[in-house]
Structure formats: C-alpha cells, structure tokens
Enzyme design. Structure first.
Site, PDB file in Angstrom:
ATOM      1  N   LYS A  56      21.368-106.225  -2.757  1.00 21.11           N
ATOM      2  CA  LYS A  56      20.397-106.060  -3.844  1.00 21.11           C
ATOM      3  C   LYS A  56      19.614-107.368  -4.025  1.00 21.11           C
ATOM      4  O   LYS A  56      20.037-108.424  -3.531  1.00 21.11           O
ATOM      5  CB  LYS A  56      21.142-105.690  -5.135  1.00 21.11           C
ATOM      6  CG  LYS A  56      22.095-106.757  -5.642  1.00 21.11           C
ATOM      7  CD  LYS A  56      23.036-106.231  -6.711  1.00 21.11           C
ATOM      8  CE  LYS A  56      23.999-107.326  -7.167  1.00 21.11           C
ATOM      9  NZ  LYS A  56      25.121-106.792  -7.935  1.00 21.11           N
ATOM     10  N   ARG A 155      28.440-101.335 -18.673  1.00 22.50           N
ATOM     11  CA  ARG A 155      27.108-101.656 -18.162  1.00 22.50           C
ATOM     12  C   ARG A 155      26.485-100.402 -17.557  1.00 22.50           C
ATOM     13  O   ARG A 155      25.554 -99.842 -18.086  1.00 22.50           O
ATOM     14  CB  ARG A 155      27.246-102.785 -17.133  1.00 22.50           C
ATOM     15  CG  ARG A 155      25.963-103.400 -16.701  1.00 22.50           C
ATOM     16  CD  ARG A 155      26.176-104.538 -15.735  1.00 22.50           C
ATOM     17  NE  ARG A 155      26.659-104.108 -14.425  1.00 22.50           N
ATOM     18  CZ  ARG A 155      26.752-104.897 -13.365  1.00 22.50           C
ATOM     19  NH1 ARG A 155      26.432-106.172 -13.465  1.00 22.50           N
ATOM     20  NH2 ARG A 155      27.186-104.430 -12.214  1.00 22.50           N
ATOM     21  N   TYR A 276       4.863-135.219 -16.783  1.00 27.59           N
ATOM     22  CA  TYR A 276       4.408-134.672 -18.063  1.00 27.59           C
ATOM     23  C   TYR A 276       5.203-135.275 -19.216  1.00 27.59           C
ATOM     24  O   TYR A 276       6.408-135.453 -19.118  1.00 27.59           O
ATOM     25  CB  TYR A 276       4.577-133.148 -18.078  1.00 27.59           C
ATOM     26  CG  TYR A 276       3.515-132.453 -17.242  1.00 27.59           C
ATOM     27  CD1 TYR A 276       2.158-132.610 -17.535  1.00 27.59           C
ATOM     28  CD2 TYR A 276       3.884-131.657 -16.167  1.00 27.59           C
ATOM     29  CE1 TYR A 276       1.193-131.979 -16.777  1.00 27.59           C
ATOM     30  CE2 TYR A 276       2.919-131.013 -15.403  1.00 27.59           C
ATOM     31  CZ  TYR A 276       1.576-131.186 -15.712  1.00 27.59           C
ATOM     32  OH  TYR A 276       0.621-130.568 -14.957  1.00 27.59           O
ATOM     33  N   MET A 324       5.389-127.430 -11.956  1.00 26.63           N
ATOM     34  CA  MET A 324       5.388-126.076 -11.393  1.00 26.63           C
ATOM     35  C   MET A 324       5.654-126.064  -9.883  1.00 26.63           C
ATOM     36  O   MET A 324       6.520-125.329  -9.407  1.00 26.63           O
ATOM     37  CB  MET A 324       4.079-125.354 -11.707  1.00 26.63           C
ATOM     38  CG  MET A 324       4.115-123.882 -11.310  1.00 26.63           C
ATOM     39  SD  MET A 324       2.598-123.008 -11.658  1.00 26.63           S
ATOM     40  CE  MET A 324       2.627-122.914 -13.439  1.00 26.63           C
TER      41      MET A 324
END
Ligand SMILES: *Cc1c(COP(=O)(O)O)cnc(C)c1O
Length: 383
Positions: A56, A155, A276, A324
C-alpha cells in the site's frame, strides 16, 4: 576523518551514473537485493504459511510499480493495497495468477472496476458486503472477496457480533465466495495480552469460513509465535527493512538510502544569520552549504537546527530552518574540495539508517518514507 585523497575521488564519481549533473534533485535508492533478503528471512519465520506483501501507499513510498513484480519474481503471490486505484496500478505489472487484495474494500460504485482489474476487495462492513453481493448477482458470477473482522483495533472490519449474526441468519455470508478471512493486530510489537485476546477472538470465528485462507499477522505478528501465522502472513515494513521487532533472529537489511547534492557554498562571519527567521545566529567564521532537499520533498522540517547529514561518511549538522526544497548545512570542518556544487549529501545511509533519521524526527520509518515526494527520483539497484 577518513583518507581525503580517496574520498575526493569518490565524491562525485557516480554523478553521471544516476543522472546528476542535469538537475539538482534528490534520489531515493532502493536496494532490491536487501528486499530479497528480508522477504526470505520473513518467509523462513513462518515456514508453513504463504508470505504475502503489503505494498500500500506505493510500497511505503519505495515504488510499488517496481517492487511488486520483483516480489512476484521471488515467489510472492498475495499482495495487499489500500484502495482500488492502487490495485489497478499494480495489476498490469503482476502475473495474472497474483492475488491483489484491497484493504479498504470497494467504495460504492467501484465494484465493477474491482472486478474488471481482478482485485479482491476485503469487505469491512455490511454495506460493502451487500454492494458486492448485488454486483455478483448483476454479473451472475460468484466473485471472490475477503472478510475483515475487527478484533481490537477498532479501525476497519465487521464487529464480531455482526459477523456471528450474519452467519446465524444466513444473511448473505453463505452466498459469498470468501477467499480470505483476516484481522489486524493492534500491538504485535509487544508480546502482549492484547495480541492473545485478538488471537482468541479471531479463532472463535474462523469456523465460519472453512474454505477461506486465514490471515492475522503483519510484520510484527510474525514474531509473536507460530499460532499467529495461520495460512497467510502480511508483512509490509519488515520487507522494506524497517525494524519491526527487537527479535535477535531478525536484523533487517537496509533497503532505502536517500541522497541529495550541494548547490552552493558560502562563507559566513560573526553577526550573520542563517535561514528563515534567522533562527541560527553565526558566532564564528563558518562555511555553509545549501543542499537541494526540504520539507516539500518530505524531509522533516523538525530537523532544522537539530538533525545531521553525511558527506563522505563525515557527520555534518543541519543549521537554520529546513525550507521547502533546500536546507543549509555546516561544512566548516570539511576541506573546500568536499563541498563543490554537485557534491553528494547522504541523508539516509549506512551511518544514518531510515530508523535513525525517523526517530530523530520523532517519526516512524514508514511515515518518513511514505512522505518522500515524487520530486525525489527512485533508483533501483541489485547485486
Ligand atoms: C499495513 C498493514 C499491514 C502491514 O503492516 P506492517 O506493520 O508494515 O508489516 C498488514 N495488514 C494490514 C491490514 C495493514 O493495514
């Protein structure tokens, strides 16, 4: 510090190999030989069971398109994905004999797509069961599916009472071709009362599905003892080299490594600040390199001013906030020739395993790898 001359020769020698020199992107390298070794070790722990594979979330971020067929080649014939889309994505790269189970079941309206791509939905609720049986009647075919019973994770899956009632009242269950009956352990990592209670609950219902394969264990469940193995085990993380147990018999081979490269290097002086919000104040002469990875690539932002990376096996601190697609590292202690643009920077490597990096960021290994974004290229090696 390691021998400088040899290291400089090795610093960038494989750039061309892996397509660097053209872009500044990072590379996740997946060692297929390590996957083979882990899969075989897990298989050996449950010799009387089939060993499936949970792929998955794009095989935990490693790339299901390459890994699923590789596992099939090793003899794996049961694959688990989260949803129908993931199942469709790997159907075409697997042999038609391979079974693909969809853990979330088919969402309403997705039953035809599941059938068309030969996927087995794991039915988790009365609604999913009814919808699947309606689809079977419409198609006039007994299409196989799995049943998930909730034994303590709360779940996914039918409640035990619900299944018992369905069985007693002959409501649908007898009509279903149940290929797999499964449940999921909540804390198999610890030898716990909880696992035993889940085992007991699961066993109480197995007689309802005499023709189904039975499956209870994820990677950690493999270490809980033979009685947890049943017909089919479902490891995920264990195959990908994440430690799922402190069991002395299983030390997983490291599968994943992650590298980026230096874009630029600069000299800084007392009074300068880095990144930053200027979170890092420079208090001495420093050399700082800017490397081409950040939180937008899935590198944990929390490691700003805290984490480390490696250049040629030498530990280098991250300074300033992670941004980023960039981060800044303190290379003051390294020779200038080790920090030229294009120099490789190791983030996950023998000196800092996935688990080390994840735990430094207060994350799970699979949480880290599933977050590594698509900007970061995947490369597969095998020896
Ligand atoms: C993810 C998952 C697994 C695999 O778990 P690991 O701990 O990675 O081995 C097995 N079964 C189910 C139902 C899962 O959701």
């Amino acid at each position: 510090m390691p021998d400088t001359i040899n290291i400089e020769a090795n610093l960038r020698h494989d750039l061309a190999d892996i397509g660097y020199g053209e872009t500044s992107r990072s590379t996740m390298t997946v060692d297929l030989s390590a996957i083979r070794s882990n899969y075989r070790k897990l298989q050996a722990l449950a010799p009387r069971s089939s060993c499936g594979a949970v792929v998955k979330a794009d095989a935990y971020g490693l790339g299901a398109g390459r890994i699923a067929p590789f596992l099939a080649h090793l003899g794996c014939s049961h694959f688990f994905v989260a949803d129908v889309e993931e199942g469709i994505a790997i159907r075409s790269v697997l042999p038609s004999s391979a079974k693909i189970y969809v853990l979330h079941g088919a969402m309403p309206g997705m039953e035809p797509a599941a059938e068309q791509h030969d996927l087995l939905p794991i039915l988790n609720s009365r609604q999913q069961l009814d919808a699947w049986l309606r689809h079977c009647r419409r198609r006039n075919r007994a299409l196989p599916a799995g049943i998930h019973v909730d034994t303590g994770l709360s779940r996914l899956g039918f409640s035990m009472e619900e299944l018992q009632t369905l069985a007693e009242n002959e409501q649908g269950l007898s009509e279903l071709t149940t290929a797999l009956f499964m449940s999921q352990l909540a804390c198999a990592e610890w030898k716990s009362e909880v696992s035993l209670q889940q085992l007991y609950r699961f066993r109480k219902l197995t007689h309802l599905f005499p023709k189904a394969m039975l499956s209870l264990s994820n990677s950690a469940g493999l270490f809980a003892g033979r009685q947890f193995h049943f017909d089919l085990v479902r490891p995920g993380g264990g195959i990908f080299g994440f430690s799922t147990s402190d069991h002395p018999c299983f030390k997983p081979s490291q599968v994943v490594s992650l590298r980026t490269q230096i874009i630029q290097c600069r000299e800084l002086r007392l009074g300068d600040a880095i990144g930053y919000y200027q979170s890092y104040k420079v208090r001495r002469r420093m050399r700082v390199a800017t490397a081409s990875i950040g939180y937008g690539d899935g590198f944990p932002r929390i490691l700003g001013n805290r984490g480390h990376v490696f250049i040629c096996g030498t530990r280098v601190p991250i300074v300033g906030f992670v941004s980023m697609n960039l981060m800044t590292i303190d290379v003051t202690e390294l020779p200038d020739s080790w920090t030229a643009p294009g120099t490789l920077v190791d983030l996950i490597c023998p000196e800092q395993t996935v688990e080390d990096l994840a735990s430094a960021a207060n994350m799970l290994s699979d949480e880290l790898t599933t977050g590594i974004g698509r900007r970061c290229r995947r490369r597969y090696v095998q020896c």
